[in-house]
Design a protein around this motif. Structure first.
Motif, PDB file in Angstrom:
ATOM      1  N   SER A   1      -4.673  53.145  86.274  1.00  0.00           N
ATOM      2  CA  SER A   1      -5.877  52.994  85.461  1.00  0.00           C
ATOM      3  C   SER A   1      -5.931  51.581  84.896  1.00  0.00           C
ATOM      4  O   SER A   1      -4.915  50.891  84.797  1.00  0.00           O
ATOM      5  CB  SER A   1      -5.904  54.038  84.340  1.00  0.00           C
TER       6      SER A   1
ATOM      7  N   ASN B   1     -16.982  56.433  82.803  1.00  0.00           N
ATOM      8  CA  ASN B   1     -16.274  55.200  82.437  1.00  0.00           C
ATOM      9  C   ASN B   1     -17.020  54.463  81.337  1.00  0.00           C
ATOM     10  O   ASN B   1     -16.419  53.943  80.404  1.00  0.00           O
ATOM     11  CB  ASN B   1     -16.169  54.270  83.645  1.00  0.00           C
TER      12      ASN B   1
ATOM     13  N   ASN C   1     -10.143  55.755  82.859  1.00  0.00           N
ATOM     14  CA  ASN C   1      -9.421  56.924  82.389  1.00  0.00           C
ATOM     15  C   ASN C   1      -9.494  58.028  83.441  1.00  0.00           C
ATOM     16  O   ASN C   1     -10.450  58.805  83.471  1.00  0.00           O
ATOM     17  CB  ASN C   1      -9.991  57.414  81.059  1.00  0.00           C
ATOM     18  N   PRO C   2      -8.492  58.121  84.313  1.00  0.00           N
ATOM     19  CA  PRO C   2      -8.525  59.127  85.374  1.00  0.00           C
ATOM     20  C   PRO C   2      -8.478  60.562  84.842  1.00  0.00           C
ATOM     21  O   PRO C   2      -8.959  61.477  85.497  1.00  0.00           O
ATOM     22  CB  PRO C   2      -7.295  58.804  86.217  1.00  0.00           C
TER      23      PRO C   2
ATOM     24  N   THR D   1     -14.427  54.861  89.209  1.00  0.00           N
ATOM     25  CA  THR D   1     -14.488  56.211  88.649  1.00  0.00           C
ATOM     26  C   THR D   1     -15.490  57.078  89.395  1.00  0.00           C
ATOM     27  O   THR D   1     -15.168  58.230  89.729  1.00  0.00           O
ATOM     28  CB  THR D   1     -14.809  56.158  87.145  1.00  0.00           C
TER      29      THR D   1
END
Length: 182
Positions: free
Chosen positions: A132, A164, A111-112, A89
């Motif tokens: 992800s 993250n 979690n992009p 991340t």
């Protein structure tokens, strides 16, 4: 942010064209990063791509230092690789802040969307795709209950400034509360 699995040629080098330059950018060395690297290049081999003939690989690692990561991303703007692969991340966040026109493929990102890669898996930055990775939060709670059956309160360490980590804490809290724990 989902890749279009129907069209792998959209991001892979054409075996009949130039040698692609691929930069593999890591924030920190870790087992899961090595596993991801191995997986990428096992698939490249399965697709018939050969390093040196079809692509040239440049490995870059910030060794967990944000200033070094920023310098690496700045260097990416100058060197202009054909593709950037990344595995965290912090790396995704640093890259998407500055790189708008080089294809980027990420992994090992919880979690992009929260990281800024788009509004949804379908509505994402045009040059960014990846996969992800979610943890089994409910399974973790079940394991904790098996290991410490009388536990009623669970604590966790997290870094509130690392997206993250904060996202993971929220997911874990939901699983803990769903199990009737505090």
């Amino acid at each position: 942010v989902a890749a279009n699995s129907d069209s792998p040629s959209a991001v892979l080098p054409d075996k009949n064209s130039k040698i692609w330059t691929i930069d593999y950018v890591n924030y920190v060395e870790a087992d899961h990063v090595e596993d991801t690297h191995r997986g990428f290049f096992e698939e490249f081999k399965a697709l018939g791509l050969v390093e040196g003939r079809d692509y040239r690989m440049n490995m870059k690692n910030a060794q967990g230092d944000m200033a070094t990561l920023t310098a690496i991303v700045d260097a990416e703007l100058t060197s202009r690789p054909d593709l950037i692969l990344l595995t965290s991340t912090p790396t995704l966040q640093a890259v998407i802040q500055k790189i708008k026109d080089i294809p980027v493929i990420f992994s090992n990102v919880s979690n992009p969307i929260v990281a800024g890669a788009g509004k949804s898996n379908e509505d994402h930055l045009p040059n960014v795709t990846g996969i992800s990775s979610q943890h089994d939060w409910e399974g973790m709670v079940k394991m904790l209950q098996q290991c410490v059956p009388h536990a009623r309160r669970i604590g966790t360490l997290f870094c509130p400034s690392e997206i993250n980590s904060a996202y993971g804490k929220e997911c874990f809290e939901k699983a803990v509360h769903a199990a009737g724990l505090e």
